[in-house]
Design a protein around this motif. Structure first.
Motif, PDB file in Angstrom:
ATOM      1  N   CYS A  10       0.850  -1.194   0.000  1.00  0.00           N
ATOM      2  CA  CYS A  10       0.000   0.000   0.000  1.00  0.00           C
ATOM      3  C   CYS A  10       0.882   1.239   0.000  1.00  0.00           C
ATOM      4  CB  CYS A  10      -0.914  -0.020   1.223  1.00  0.00           C
ATOM      5  SG  CYS A  10      -2.096   1.337   1.244  1.00  0.00           S
ATOM      6  N   TRP A  21      -8.069  -3.117   2.731  1.00  0.00           N
ATOM      7  CA  TRP A  21      -7.972  -3.399   1.297  1.00  0.00           C
ATOM      8  C   TRP A  21      -9.349  -3.693   0.728  1.00  0.00           C
ATOM      9  CZ3 TRP A  21      -3.759  -3.151  -1.889  1.00  0.00           C
ATOM     10  CH2 TRP A  21      -2.511  -3.025  -1.285  1.00  0.00           C
ATOM     11  N   LYS A  22      -9.600  -3.189  -0.474  1.00  0.00           N
ATOM     12  CA  LYS A  22     -10.824  -3.504  -1.198  1.00  0.00           C
ATOM     13  C   LYS A  22     -10.451  -3.893  -2.626  1.00  0.00           C
ATOM     14  CE  LYS A  22     -13.910  -0.526   1.438  1.00  0.00           C
ATOM     15  NZ  LYS A  22     -14.941  -1.442   1.882  1.00  0.00           N
ATOM     16  N   ASN A  24     -12.349  -3.980  -6.384  1.00  0.00           N
ATOM     17  CA  ASN A  24     -13.546  -3.553  -7.119  1.00  0.00           C
ATOM     18  C   ASN A  24     -14.622  -3.026  -6.164  1.00  0.00           C
ATOM     19  OD1 ASN A  24     -12.283  -4.421  -9.512  1.00  0.00           O
ATOM     20  ND2 ASN A  24     -13.023  -6.488  -9.187  1.00  0.00           N
ATOM     21  N   LEU A  50      -9.311  -4.297  -9.512  1.00  0.00           N
ATOM     22  CA  LEU A  50      -8.663  -3.082  -9.043  1.00  0.00           C
ATOM     23  C   LEU A  50      -8.629  -3.134  -7.521  1.00  0.00           C
ATOM     24  CD1 LEU A  50      -7.466  -0.271  -9.582  1.00  0.00           C
ATOM     25  CD2 LEU A  50      -9.803   0.629  -9.438  1.00  0.00           C
ATOM     26  N   TYR A  51      -7.433  -3.260  -6.985  1.00  0.00           N
ATOM     27  CA  TYR A  51      -7.223  -3.325  -5.536  1.00  0.00           C
ATOM     28  C   TYR A  51      -6.912  -1.924  -5.024  1.00  0.00           C
ATOM     29  CZ  TYR A  51      -7.160  -8.393  -5.857  1.00  0.00           C
ATOM     30  OH  TYR A  51      -7.520  -9.699  -6.073  1.00  0.00           O
ATOM     31  N   SER A  52      -7.624  -1.513  -3.989  1.00  0.00           N
ATOM     32  CA  SER A  52      -7.428  -0.194  -3.390  1.00  0.00           C
ATOM     33  C   SER A  52      -7.123  -0.375  -1.914  1.00  0.00           C
ATOM     34  CB  SER A  52      -8.694   0.656  -3.526  1.00  0.00           C
ATOM     35  OG  SER A  52      -9.092   0.759  -4.874  1.00  0.00           O
ATOM     36  N   CYS A  53      -6.220   0.449  -1.395  1.00  0.00           N
ATOM     37  CA  CYS A  53      -5.954   0.392   0.040  1.00  0.00           C
ATOM     38  C   CYS A  53      -6.211   1.756   0.659  1.00  0.00           C
ATOM     39  CB  CYS A  53      -4.547  -0.109   0.337  1.00  0.00           C
ATOM     40  SG  CYS A  53      -3.228   0.943  -0.239  1.00  0.00           S
ATOM     41  N   LEU A  61      -7.671   7.122   0.749  1.00  0.00           N
ATOM     42  CA  LEU A  61      -7.157   6.253  -0.307  1.00  0.00           C
ATOM     43  C   LEU A  61      -5.660   6.495  -0.443  1.00  0.00           C
ATOM     44  CD1 LEU A  61      -7.589   4.274  -2.684  1.00  0.00           C
ATOM     45  CD2 LEU A  61      -8.009   6.279  -4.119  1.00  0.00           C
ATOM     46  N   ASP A  63      -3.459   3.981  -2.270  1.00  0.00           N
ATOM     47  CA  ASP A  63      -2.878   3.350  -3.455  1.00  0.00           C
ATOM     48  C   ASP A  63      -3.941   2.540  -4.178  1.00  0.00           C
ATOM     49  OD1 ASP A  63      -0.888   2.747  -5.273  1.00  0.00           O
ATOM     50  OD2 ASP A  63       0.280   1.495  -3.922  1.00  0.00           O
ATOM     51  N   GLN A  64      -3.736   2.350  -5.489  1.00  0.00           N
ATOM     52  CA  GLN A  64      -4.584   1.474  -6.296  1.00  0.00           C
ATOM     53  C   GLN A  64      -3.686   0.650  -7.202  1.00  0.00           C
ATOM     54  OE1 GLN A  64      -7.450   4.316  -8.062  1.00  0.00           O
ATOM     55  NE2 GLN A  64      -8.976   3.237  -6.846  1.00  0.00           N
ATOM     56  N   THR A  66      -3.873  -2.535 -10.186  1.00  0.00           N
ATOM     57  CA  THR A  66      -4.687  -3.408 -11.033  1.00  0.00           C
ATOM     58  C   THR A  66      -3.969  -4.747 -11.178  1.00  0.00           C
ATOM     59  OG1 THR A  66      -5.589  -1.531 -12.253  1.00  0.00           O
ATOM     60  CG2 THR A  66      -5.746  -3.691 -13.305  1.00  0.00           C
TER      61      THR A  66
END
Length: 72
Positions: A10, A21-22, A24, A50-53, A61, A63-64, A66
């Motif tokens: 992240c 973490w998520k 999509n 698409l992973y987002s932290c 947010l 970081d993102q 793919t």
């Protein structure tokens, strides 16, 4: 790459940072979260997305990333 393990970081957060973490937009069912690191074991095509932290507790947010597994 299918069947491999993947580790995501992240952004540049400290190793003891607490993050969520998520993928999509939904919570990640992760095998392991170590501070800002997300560890996915034996990835499949279903791991794509698409992973987002987000940093806790602010929810900012940070970081993102793919992840594309397979075909292309």
């Amino acid at each position: 790459m299918i069947g491999s393990d993947v580790t995501m970081m992240c952004g540049m957060l400290e190793s003891d940072a607490s993050v969520t973490w998520k993928v999509n937009g939904t919570d990640v069912k992760a095998d392991k979260v170590e501070g800002p690191r997300l560890i996915l074991k034996e990835i499949t095509l279903a791991s794509n997305g698409l992973y987002s932290c987000f940093e806790n507790p602010t929810g900012d947010l940070k970081d993102q990333i793919t992840l594309r597994v397979g075909g292309e």
